[in-house]
Design an enzyme around this catalytic site. Structure first.
Site, PDB file in Angstrom:
ATOM      1  N   HIS A 105      -1.433   3.952  -5.810  1.00 37.62           N
ATOM      2  CA  HIS A 105      -2.555   4.509  -6.575  1.00 37.62           C
ATOM      3  C   HIS A 105      -2.338   5.992  -6.876  1.00 37.62           C
ATOM      4  CE1 HIS A 105      -5.931   1.325  -6.033  1.00 37.62           C
ATOM      5  NE2 HIS A 105      -4.748   0.760  -6.134  1.00 37.62           N
ATOM      6  N   ASN A 140     -10.671   3.063  -5.812  1.00 38.66           N
ATOM      7  CA  ASN A 140     -10.177   3.696  -4.580  1.00 38.66           C
ATOM      8  C   ASN A 140     -11.183   3.689  -3.439  1.00 38.66           C
ATOM      9  OD1 ASN A 140      -7.638   4.307  -5.630  1.00 38.66           O
ATOM     10  ND2 ASN A 140      -8.324   6.257  -6.492  1.00 38.66           N
ATOM     11  N   ARG A 175      -0.706   0.860  -0.633  1.00 43.96           N
ATOM     12  CA  ARG A 175      -1.568   0.863  -1.825  1.00 43.96           C
ATOM     13  C   ARG A 175      -1.970   2.289  -2.208  1.00 43.96           C
ATOM     14  NH1 ARG A 175      -7.573  -0.615  -1.928  1.00 43.96           N
ATOM     15  NH2 ARG A 175      -8.041  -0.984  -4.130  1.00 43.96           N
ATOM     16  N   HIS A 220       1.711  -7.306  -2.545  1.00 45.03           N
ATOM     17  CA  HIS A 220       0.540  -8.083  -2.149  1.00 45.03           C
ATOM     18  C   HIS A 220       0.875  -9.128  -1.083  1.00 45.03           C
ATOM     19  CE1 HIS A 220      -2.142  -7.179  -5.921  1.00 45.03           C
ATOM     20  NE2 HIS A 220      -1.948  -6.138  -5.140  1.00 45.03           N
TER      21      HIS A 220
END
Length: 327
Positions: free
Chosen positions: A69, A97, A65, A195
């Site tokens: 990001h 975040n 992740r 996910h």
């Protein structure tokens, strides 16, 4: 069966090689960028990371992740790793975040590299290699990572706040955000499969469960039986409890995410949104129907493609000595 699997692996490798050659010609990155300047770079990354993942496999999800990001804000330049200063609030401290973790792992990998090859390997390349190896270590596919990224010097919290794909986003917004980075609708469906690992906080799904339209209702796109299960774990106002995004196999990288979404059991609104577009819906149903027959290959290709977003190369940016601060 063994021969068929071997051919599948060889085919995947050939497809990725052709894809990498095409992208390398266009993007300034290259395979084996550190072959002469730090020949053991990828081994050092892998061995250092393994010490952490072997003790705590749940770290794989936040590290993947973190890379996602990073790439969506200013490109894959390591800007998500920079700490805030008195004069600037960095991406790391933006609300989306706040739940990132694993920065200590990135620091440990960077420190190991600095001992062997000081000032050579960028933090942005560390992120790219760590994301790949983290996925591999919990059962996901391998892909070759072109390297040569350099680190950005700018990190702004508001850019992350407003531009990162949100767990609350509908399909129209998600498609726009992916298109803005050069990623396709297929990439959206594929990368959402990340996910299959990780957790979500109850606060993120509270509205879906208790107040979807402001009238005390539940999101009708969520399977009612699953909604009832979630309500048992996530009471109103609960901010500490977490739930698995892929119940039963959230520590293993597999295709089960698509089975869950197809059954209307995707945890976030952005997961459910994949059923609201013909192309993404078809992809979800295909992977669910065929036990993820092309997911590993597709995910590898989309991760390579994502790794080219907005990269700094050549004389651009810098090679940070420490990932949290500019030189």
């Amino acid at each position: 069966m063994a021969i068929q699997k071997l051919f599948s692996v060889l085919f995947l490798h050939l497809v990725l090689v052709f894809l990498l050659v095409e992208l390398t010609n266009a993007g300034g990155l290259q395979l084996g960028f550190y072959r002469r300047t730090c020949p053991d770079a990828e081994i050092i990354v892998h061995e250092t990371l393994h010490r952490y993942i072997s003790r705590d496999p749940t770290l794989a999800a936040p590290l993947l992740r973190m890379y996602f990001h990073d790439c969506f804000i200013r490109g894959c330049d390591g800007s998500v790793l920079l700490s805030s200063t008195e004069k600037n609030q960095a991406e790391k401290d933006a609300i989306p975040n706040k739940t990132l973790r694993g920065f200590n792992v990135i620091d440990a990998v960077k420190s190991a590299l600095e001992k062997n090859c000081p000032g050579v390997v960028s933090c942005s390349d560390v992120l790219a290699l760590v994301a790949r190896d983290a996925v591999l270590m919990i059962g996901g596919p391998h892909w070759d990572v072109p390297t040569g990224r350099r680190d950005g010097r700018v990190s702004i919290a508001n850019e992350a706040l407003f531009n990162l794909p949100s767990p609350f986003a509908n399909i129209t917004v998600l498609k726009q955000q992916f298109a803005a980075t050069g990623l396709s609708v297929k990439d959206l469906a594929v990368l959402s499969g990340g996910h299959t690992i990780g957790i979500g906080h109850c606060t993120i799904i509270s509205n879906r469960l208790y107040n979807f339209t402001g009238k005390g209702d539940t999101d009708p796109s969520l399977d009612p039986r699953y909604a009832a299960q979630l309500k048992k774990k996530c009471k109103p106002g609960n901010s500490n409890t977490v739930v698995e995004m892929d119940p039963g196999s959230f520590k293993t990288f597999d295709e089960d995410y698509y089975n869950i979404v197809a059954k209307r059991r995707g945890l976030f609104r952005s997961d459910a949104a994949l059923l609201d577009d013909a192309e993404t819906r078809d992809y979800v149903k295909f992977q669910s129907r065929t036990q993820g027959s092309t997911f590993a290959q597709d995910f590898a290709e989309s991760m390579v493609k994502m790794g080219y977003i907005g990269v700094l190369t050549g004389e651009q940016g810098e090679i940070r000595k420490r990932c949290a601060v500019v030189n």
